[in-house]
Design an enzyme around this catalytic site. Structure first.
Site, PDB file in Angstrom:
ATOM      1  N   ASP A  82      55.063 -42.312  -6.506  1.00  0.00           N
ATOM      2  CA  ASP A  82      56.163 -42.499  -7.463  1.00  0.00           C
ATOM      3  C   ASP A  82      57.420 -41.874  -6.874  1.00  0.00           C
ATOM      4  O   ASP A  82      57.425 -40.695  -6.518  1.00  0.00           O
ATOM      5  CB  ASP A  82      55.779 -41.818  -8.787  1.00  0.00           C
ATOM      6  CG  ASP A  82      56.651 -42.284  -9.930  1.00  0.00           C
ATOM      7  OD1 ASP A  82      57.588 -43.067  -9.685  1.00  0.00           O
ATOM      8  OD2 ASP A  82      56.396 -41.838 -11.069  1.00  0.00           O
ATOM      9  N   ASP A 142      59.671 -48.704  -8.205  1.00  0.00           N
ATOM     10  CA  ASP A 142      59.572 -47.364  -7.639  1.00  0.00           C
ATOM     11  C   ASP A 142      58.203 -46.716  -7.739  1.00  0.00           C
ATOM     12  O   ASP A 142      58.076 -45.524  -7.549  1.00  0.00           O
ATOM     13  CB  ASP A 142      60.623 -46.450  -8.281  1.00  0.00           C
ATOM     14  CG  ASP A 142      60.387 -46.287  -9.768  1.00  0.00           C
ATOM     15  OD1 ASP A 142      59.621 -47.085 -10.340  1.00  0.00           O
ATOM     16  OD2 ASP A 142      60.966 -45.372 -10.359  1.00  0.00           O
ATOM     17  N   GLU A 143      57.187 -47.471  -8.067  1.00  0.00           N
ATOM     18  CA  GLU A 143      55.866 -46.838  -8.055  1.00  0.00           C
ATOM     19  C   GLU A 143      54.786 -47.855  -7.727  1.00  0.00           C
ATOM     20  O   GLU A 143      54.956 -49.053  -7.971  1.00  0.00           O
ATOM     21  CB  GLU A 143      55.568 -46.121  -9.393  1.00  0.00           C
ATOM     22  CG  GLU A 143      55.662 -47.001 -10.594  1.00  0.00           C
ATOM     23  CD  GLU A 143      55.250 -46.288 -11.883  1.00  0.00           C
ATOM     24  OE1 GLU A 143      54.390 -45.385 -11.808  1.00  0.00           O
ATOM     25  OE2 GLU A 143      55.768 -46.657 -12.940  1.00  0.00           O
TER      26      GLU A 143
END
Lengths: 425, 1321
Positions: free
Chosen positions: A36, A130-131
């Protein structure tokens, strides 16, 4: 960037922030990694504005509208968090710099970061820009233990892109995700199977996947405030309190049981798009126009992916952040924007809204099939060459002349931004 | 007519609710400024501003024109014909505790389910439909009456619509039909109303759509209704762009604001002018004014959005531009020219002149004389015939032997045309003879007779006999109902009032004067206020309506105007701010005027240093707050005044427009000041919660102890009562429970009823500010000899040791010094109140006193005292009337503490949260008995208990109840107070009624099936311990049987029961299911669910143990606070005990033993914050905390407010540091030097303790925290602050005497567990 990120408990055994005690922990079975990015949008913006480093920075809609998309840890210290209305964030932290998002930058870096993941293992399941979850069990022999792999990823992301990320490693997705949350920012936490219970049980119940504010309140009334208390409550009791499915789900999670595999090719079960208005809207004309735009977008993406779907769902979020969804299943699967639009407006009209102020609308097509599999019946009185063909022609024009080359007239003369903001697949 | 002159015939003021932007006065002043000889006020939907407009016009020397702007609907509204106002009073009137709950349940009207359009999924239905509108102007002698009737008719039959919505947006849109107009004209006179049909009328809309044929057709109906001479076309141009009204049909559906705004175009105006010519109708030019200046236009945008409850968006705005202001004559002539230029007129100049000429001709014919035509200033009281009717009816059950009607009416009965003087005299003399004199010492005969003669002659001169007879009649009526009633105010100074039974205080005995109440020099109607039991106030109203009839009685309205919090909410809503943000903004402010918002952001430390203040300082909120400030003082909502009743003769409805209040009572559109100006007799019938509390106490004493207490017969010299008062344990007592009063009582030590009168009078802003208290107390305690200014004043001032306390003393001083009459002296007193008139008084006073032979020094000295005293003193008659319930409540507390506090808890009369009263009860040794579905009722009830009724202390976990530590404080250990079901969050009256009817219950299942309460309510009952007694779940600690059920098991069972009910409801779909959202969804009380009972044996529930732990003590208290708002089983502070002990925090009960000038720490739960006016003109914050041993008071002066004010207003539990000072035998005060949120402090403590497990470390951590926020030196003092200066020279902070920022302290904050100890967060 979920709510649970904010929770941090100090009683998790001090495995955060690096590999200091690596030797003692057997991490060989903690092969699911959750990676993350830390304050992703804000960190990317700081790359372009190094002068703001160390200061509170908020990325979000301009003006008094919109929500916080990302905030640096300096801003979070004042209570700012993502999804918070920007006005509130400004009040909590008047000195913060507020930056309008530049999605193209995030997408570029996201793609590059995902490529790093891809170089480690083919089993990458991206969750958003983003993860992602990574299953590294096949990479252990090549690259080393999950801990080593985690460090490798963290190092590469940092050195190649100048931003930091946090990594959680465990034997299940659920625990890995919690671990990365605990490790934030810029840290790593490995939870081997024999430590799962001692890691989970002190956490507040809100950490469990599926526990929202209401469920949390219900559990609190029963005296259940930690995951450990949930774990030691008979499953039947949980089922009485919360219903059958949620009860057993929480019981399993509380013991760290989560059977979901990392699936790099999770088939899209649905495809949608949504739009937050610049200001709350109560004008049906504006809403319908937006629905048309969204339907066009969803339709063209369905066609691009070669998908059709039977269920059209409308999502409406109101000014007070309450959200309702309505859906309708069509007699035939479709990828035609016209049909999606017609269904969505029907659903919208059926709400009978009069004074409601709308913050966001979204359209989603569910129950996706490959369009080759779908059997499209010919109907009497319907021309064989219809909107579907028109839209396919539009797709071709777009492919050749760029998107928006052909648009419905109603969507012309609207100089709006065209980023795919808030979109998800 | 000069070229410049113009008369605006269509003008809306702010009294057009959420429509107009300015006060009538501002509009009148602007018209006067332009030299216009007349101006109209045609507010939308009512005449709310008419009286103020008339007064402003009179002052400005302008002739007023009265009118109204009404929506016209084609169909008559329901129920609008027979009655002037469709009143539905019978049900709403009976909501007191006097009736059984079953009665109330029955009396509640069954919810009608009108066939409405589909409810939107979210956000509510559209309000403010764009009906076409018509302006009606009053003309001639009957014009005003016609206007009143037409407005009343427009409001009739509306009250059904708005009531259930819960929103105060109004009770529907008033509208008128042509039939209704015809009825009104028929009942008054033809030509009494003139209609203006403008661009927003149905005629105008037809022309906008270029349908002159349709317009002509509609017009015919108007002409038939009003007569050809009384219909004018109204030509308006705001120079809007001409656009076809395509989106709007004639009825305005679906209507769009933007469409409407384009109606104000010159092109349409020209078409309307042409149409008028074609139809041979007169036309007038108006400007449809909504604001005085173009710069006010943004305000009406906000109002448009707020009225419609929609965001500020061009679609929702009515104005195309800023042309709708009050223009000058030449500007209007220019508008006329532009319009005419677009017609096909061959003589445009002549047409312009004709248009303006017709306008001014019409104005001349409709201008009214407020005195002659409205009847302003003339007095109307109910006809004597109506009163005589009562007199001849025999009355039973009268409770006072002073009731004049008790004697037969013979010689004194009036003839027709009588003024009532003889009748009044007869009644008074009879009462004097038969009941008054026999109880008085012999020598008083003469005094009393002289006084009566004098009063009667004044009443006769003023022609007010009917007034007194009417009030006496109302009082007798209330007494007959068995409702407690007491007169208050200056009326207690009149012997006539005493003899008629209106007032209960003998004026001769207490040296009260009549002139303060009624003076031959003033023609204004005197003011008599009646205090009745709050819970039965509406019952009293209903009785008065029935007695005098709807034609003669109406309630008075009250205009709610914008102050800062509402302005923020409405502007925030219009601007589409998130709700939570709006809420935060609004609550950050004290209850100040909206126009002071930005000042407050700079001046108040808690705002200035907040994020809000800093954003404002950055200029980010300028637009927002300029709109907030622009709304200042504008009317936003009309409501029923809480106490005003107008009693008049049959002409009442000719003089005031009436609409229905939310509760269904007819309500005048005039407020209390207007009503007085109109010469209508206003009688204030106030609902006093303390009267209800005392009535409840008396009922409980009778029920539990079988003792009948007659509160009004209690002797006024009861020693235990004064012991209690002197002990300052006066929480709950009327008027003497505030921190300041308790401090004063401690210093003063009242010994007699008269002392109590003085005490109440001393504790007023005036005496406090002018520091009259200190010299009084010094003389009283014998530390200084009283000073009398002059020997002649000794008799006047002796009762108060030379200090001027009462108005009556001022009157007598002036009389003694100048030899004038008391009536003249009262005029002098009134004129001392303002700087202008003060000087006039001075020029009269000096020579007059000189003539009486006083020397200049004395005169000077007396003048200074009089001037300083100004309007600050208190009317002794009023204080005496006040002191009575004060004494009575203290008597009840001294002798029947449990019953009294049960009354206080039930009716909540005081300033403190109920949890403090509960704590007070605990401190008197009274047992607090938890909620119990089998014994709790709709009120707090007293139960007899003995020490053996409780488990021993080791099981209870708390020490046994102690007798109160202070001598003179009653011991309540023989009693307990049972909590009431009514305080359960979200419970409905009907649910309470059903629960009580079904008592007792054998089990939860039994309760579920028979009481049919909603699921959230049942869950809350479980959590608060309502089922503990059934299941033997006594206490949280101690040995438990294995497998014993817990409250949490019961909670699970509720979930099971709910699932089963739903399943069976699905099986038998006709049965209505209970709601889950907390509302009472069931329509009628249900029969027990047979099906369900078969499944569950009500005696033995199918309780499977769940493995859940029982609630901890902290869990219980938290649940109690959430469900009841009360901490019952433990005090909140108990959970901080160990920390407080380590810190050496001083408890309330130990304060008196603490050394003066010591710096100490106190802690507690906030129960009050006040910002009273003080001498320095700065803001002072009084904070009261409750620490389980009693209240603790602390004072924050402005130098410490900087870092701490935010905590004081924002926190619920606090740690306060301060310096203690002893002020008297039982008085201490604490000057605060710091305040910290107790939750935060405790968190630091706990973390330090878990980190180091050393109490010393923890203590250090807390000390560091306390030391880290210290007072910034000098900066605060340097801050600029505004001061209001009173005519008498006293200074006052603009933030004194306003509601303080933050949440209401009467309820614990809703998200409590985040701050309380033992929480998971």
């Amino acid at each position: 960037m979920s709510r649970s990120q904010i929770r941090r408990t100090s009683a998790t055994g001090g495995a955060t922030g690096g590999a200091t005690d690596a030797a003692e922990i057997d991490d060989s079975r903690a092969t699911i990694l959750h990676v993350d990015m830390d304050a992703f949008f804000a960190s990317v913006e700081l790359l372009h504005r190094p002068d703001l480093r160390g200061k509170p920075v908020i990325v979000g809609g301009a003006g008094t509208r919109g929500v916080v998309l990302s905030a640096t840890y300096e801003a979070r210290r004042f209570g700012v968090h993502s999804a918070m209305p920007i006005g509130r964030a400004r009040r909590l932290c008047p000195q913060a710099e507020v930056i309008t998002p530049t999605f193209a930058r995030y997408a570029t870096i996201s793609t590059a970061v995902m490529e790093i993941f891809g170089s480690v293992t083919p089993y990458v399941e991206p969750l958003s820009l983003d993860e992602a979850f990574l299953d590294v069990s096949g990479a252990v022999r090549r690259l080393g233990s999950p801990r080593v792999i985690g460090q490798l990823i963290r190092h590469r992301v940092q050195s190649e892109h100048g931003i930091t990320c946090s990594v959680g490693a465990a034997s299940t997705k659920f625990v890995a995700k919690l671990a990365s949350t605990q490790a934030k920012p810029d840290g790593m936490l490995v939870i081997p199977p024999d430590r799962v219970v001692s890691f989970l049980h002190p956490l507040p119940v809100g950490a469990l996947w599926g526990v929202g504010e209401r469920t949390e309140e219900r559990l609190r009334r029963l005296g259940l405030t930690t995951v450990g208390e949930i774990a030691h409550t008979p499953e039947s009791t949980l089922q009485r309190a919360l219903g059958h499915a949620l009860g057993s789900h929480l019981s399993a999670l509380a013991w760290g049981r989560d059977a979901r595999p990392v699936d790099p090719h999770a088939p899209d079960r649905s495809l949608g798009a949504e739009e937050t208005f610049d200001r709350d809207v109560d004008d049906p004309t504006v809403v319908r126009r937006e629905l048309l735009r969204l339907a066009e977008r969803v339709g063209s993406r369905l066609r691009a992916h070669g998908h059709v779907g039977r269920t059209v769902a409308l999502k409406v979020r109101f000014a007070d952040f309450t959200t309702i969804t309505r859906s309708r299943t069509l007699p035939e699967p479709t990828d035609v924007a016209r049909e999606i639009y017609a269904t969505a407006t029907d659903l919208y009209d059926a709400l009978g809204l009069q004074r409601a102020r709308i913050r966001l609308v979204g359209i989603r097509v569910e129950g996706l099939l490959a369009s080759d599999d779908a059997h499209r019946q010919l109907q009497l009185g319907v021309p064989e060459v219809g909107w579907r063909e028109v839209e396919q022609a539009m797709d071709k024009a777009a492919a050749r002349f760029g998107s928006g080359a052909v648009t419905p007239a109603r969507l012309l003369d609207q100089n709006r931004r065209s980023e795919d903001r808030g979109e998800e697949t | 007519m000069t070229d410049d002159s113009f008369v605006h015939l269509h003008v809306a003021s702010g009294y057009s609710m959420r429509y107009g932007a300015n006060s009538p006065r501002a509009l009148v002043d602007r018209a006067a400024h332009w030299g216009q000889a007349m101006v109209a006020l045609t507010d939308r939907d009512g005449l709310y501003g008419a009286v103020k407009f008339a007064l402003a016009a009179r002052e400005a020397g302008i002739r007023p024109i009265f009118g109204v702007d009404l929506a016209r609907t084609a169909q008559p509204t329901a129920g609008s014909t027979a009655q002037p106002v469709g009143i539905r009073r019978s049900a709403a009137g009976r909501t007191g505790t006097g009736l059984t709950l079953a009665d109330r349940t029955r009396a509640t009207p069954t919810r009608a389910s009108p066939a409405r359009a589909r409810t939107p999924a979210r956000g509510g239905v559209t309000v403010d439909p764009h009906h076409p509108r018509v302006v009606l102007l009053a003309r001639g002698a009957h014009g005003w009456a016609a206007l009143c009737h037409v407005v009343s008719a427009a409001h009739a039959g509306l009250q059904q619509t708005g009531q259930q919505s819960g929103r105060q947006v109004g009770r529907g849109t008033p509208s008128i039909t042509l039939d209704q107009i015809a009825e009104v004209i028929e009942s008054t006179a033809s030509g009494s109303l003139v209609a203006l049909l403008g661009p927003d009328s149905d005629v105008g809309r037809a022309l906008a759509r270029r349908r002159p044929d349709l317009a002509a057709h509609i017009l015919t109906a108007y002409l038939e209704t009003l007569g050809r001479d009384n219909v004018y076309l109204e030509i308006v141009s705001h120079r809007a762009r001409d656009a076809a009204l395509a989106a709007s049909d004639v009825d305005g559906n679906p209507a769009r604001g933007s469409a409407l705004s384009s109606a104000f175009s010159s092109a349409l105006a020209a078409r309307m002018l042409t149409f008028a010519r074609d139809q041979r109708l007169p036309a007038v030019l108006t400007n449809a004014v909504r604001y005085v200046e173009p710069s006010d236009a943004p305000v009406v945008d906000v109002l448009d959005a707020v009225r419609r409850l929609v965001p500020l968006d061009p679609r929702h705005l009515d104005r195309p531009n800023a042309e709708g202001y009050l223009k000058s004559g030449p500007a209007m002539r220019q508008v006329a020219r532009e319009i005419v230029a677009l017609t096909d007129s061959s003589h445009p100049d002549r047409l312009v002149d004709r248009l303006l000429g017709m306008t001014s001709d019409l104005a001349g014919s409709v201008a009214l004389d407020p005195i002659k035509d409205l009847g302003i200033g003339s007095v109307h009281v109910p006809e004597l015939d109506v009163l005589r009717e009562t007199l001849t009816t025999t009355r039973n059950g009268t409770t006072t032997n002073l009731d004049p009607a008790a004697a037969p009416a013979t010689a004194a009965a009036p003839g027709t045309g009588d003024t009532g003087d003889g009748w009044l005299r007869g009644r008074c003399e009879r009462a004097l003879r038969t009941t008054y004199l026999p109880t008085r010492p012999k020598g008083d005969d003469r005094t009393a007779r002289e006084r009566l003669d004098q009063e009667l002659s004044i009443i006769s001169t003023l022609g007010f006999a009917g007034y007194f007879l009417t009030v006496a009649d109302v009082v007798a009526l209330i007494r007959e109902m068995g409702v407690r009633v007491a007169a208050r105010g200056s009326g207690a100074g009149s012997l006539v009032n005493y003899l008629l039974g209106i007032s209960g205080v003998d004026p001769l005995e207490h040296g009260l004067v009549m002139e303060r109440f009624l003076s031959p020099l003033r023609r204004a109607l005197p003011d008599i206020d009646l205090d009745v039991e709050s819970a039965r106030r509406l019952e009293v109203y209903t009785a008065v309506f029935e007695r005098f009839g709807d034609q003669r009685v109406t309630c008075v309205s009250m205009m709610d105007t914008y102050r800062v919090r509402h302005a923020i909410r409405d502007v925030g809503g219009a601007l589409g701010m998130p709700k939570t943000e709006i809420d935060h903004f609004a609550k950050a402010f004290p209850h100040i005027r909206a126009r002071d918002a930005r000042n407050a952001l700079v001046e108040l430390p808690e705002l200035r240093d907040s994020g809000l203040g800093r954003l404002a300082a950055q200029g980010r909120l300028d637009n927002f707050f300029s709109l907030v400030e622009a709304l200042d003082g504008l009317p936003r909502h009309v409501a029923m005044h809480p106490c005003g009743l107008v009693l008049s003769d049959l002409t009442l409805l000719d003089r005031t427009p009436v609409e229905a209040s939310a509760a269904g009572y007819p309500m005048s559109q005039f407020d209390k000041d207007d009503v007085e100006e109109m010469g209508l007799l206003k009688l204030d019938v106030l609902g006093i919660r303390m009267q209800s509390a005392m009535a409840h106490a008396v009922e409980e004493i009778a029920r539990v102890d079988e003792v009948d207490v007659v509160v009004d017969d209690i002797a006024l010299d009861d020693e235990p009562t004064f012991d209690l008062i002197r002990s300052t344990h006066t929480l709950g007592c009327f008027q003497i429970e505030s921190p300041g009063q308790r401090e004063l009582l401690g210093k003063f030590g009242p010994e007699t009823f008269h002392d109590l009168i003085i005490d109440i009078s001393l504790f007023r802003p005036g005496p406090v500010k002018s520091d009259m208290i200190t010299p009084f107390l010094r003389s009283r305690q014998g530390w200084a000899a009283p000073a009398y200014l002059h020997e002649n004043l000794r008799p006047v001032l002796a009762e108060t040791y030379g200090v001027v306390v009462f108005h009556e003393q001022v009157l007598r001083m002036v009389a003694v010094m100048t030899g004038c009459s008391l009536a003249e002296a009262d005029e002098v007193r009134r004129n001392l109140g303002s700087l202008d008139t003060q000087n006039e008084v001075r020029t009269w006073f000096y020579p007059a006193a000189r003539d009486q032979g006083y020397d200049l020094d004395t005169i000077e000295e007396v003048w200074d005292v009089l001037r300083a005293f100004a309007s600050f003193g208190f009317c002794k008659a009023h204080a005496a009337a006040f002191a009575l319930p004060t004494y009575q409540s203290a008597w009840l507390k001294a002798h029947h503490p449990a019953a009294f506090l049960a009354g206080v808890l039930t009716h909540d009369p005081g300033m403190y949260p109920k949890r403090l009263i509960l704590d007070d009860a605990r401190n008197l040794g009274i047992a607090i008995l938890g909620l119990d579905v089998n014994t709790s009722g709709a009120t707090y009830r007293v139960e007899r208990v003995s020490p053996y009724d409780e488990p021993p202390p080791e099981i209870l976990g708390t020490p046994p109840r102690q007798s109160p530590p202070t001598p003179g404080v009653p011991d309540g250990r023989a009693y307990g107070i049972r909590l009431s079901l009514a305080d359960v969050l979200g419970i409905s009256e009907r649910e309470v009624g059903r629960i009580i009817t079904g008592q007792p219950y054998a089990s939860l299942t039994d309760f579920w099936s028979r009481a049919t309460a909603s699921r959230p309510v049942v869950e809350r009952l479980v959590l608060a311990g309502g089922f503990d007694s059934i299941y033997g779940l006594g206490f949280s600690v101690g040995v438990r049987r294995r497998g014993q059920v817990t409250r949490r098991d019961l909670l699970l069972q509720v979930a099971d029961l709910d699932r089963d009910s739903r399943a069976s409801a699905r099986a038998t779909p006709t049965r209505s299911t209970r709601s889950t959202d907390g509302t009472d969804g069931t329509e009628t009380p249900q029969e027990p669910d047979v099906q369900l009972s078969l499944g569950f044996d009500p005696g033995a529930d199918s309780l499977t143990t769940s493995g859940l732990a029982e609630m901890s003590a902290a869990d219980r208290v938290r649940a109690e606070l959430e469900v009841l708002g009360l901490d019952v089983s433990n005090h909140v502070l108990d959970f901080y005990d160990s920390m407080l002990h380590s810190l050496g925090v001083v408890r309330s009960r130990d304060l008196l033993r603490t050394r003066s000038n010591a710096e100490i720490l106190i802690a507690g739960v906030k129960v009050a914050t006040q910002t009273p006016p003080v001498r320095s003109g700065r803001r002072v914050i009084f904070l009261t905390l409750d620490d389980s041993t009693g209240p603790v008071d602390a004072t924050f002066f402005s130098d410490v407010q900087g870092p701490y004010a935010a905590t004081v207003f924002g926190s619920w539990t606090m740690l306060v540091r301060g310096v203690l000072r002893r002020t008297g035998p039982r008085g201490v005060s604490l000057r605060a030097t710091g305040a910290w949120d107790l939750g935060t402090v405790h968190k630091v403590w706990r973390e330090a303790l878990t980190g180091s497990s050393s109490a010393g470390r923890a203590l250090e951590a807390v000390r560091t925290l306390i030391a880290s926020t210290d007072i910034p030196t000098e900066t605060e003092q340097a801050q600029h602050h505004r001061v209001l200066v009173h005519p008498s020279g006293y200074r006052q902070s603009p933030y004194a005497d306003v509601g303080t920022p933050g949440e209401d302290v009467k309820r614990p904050p809703s998200k409590l567990w985040h701050a309380s100890p033992g929480s998971s967060g």
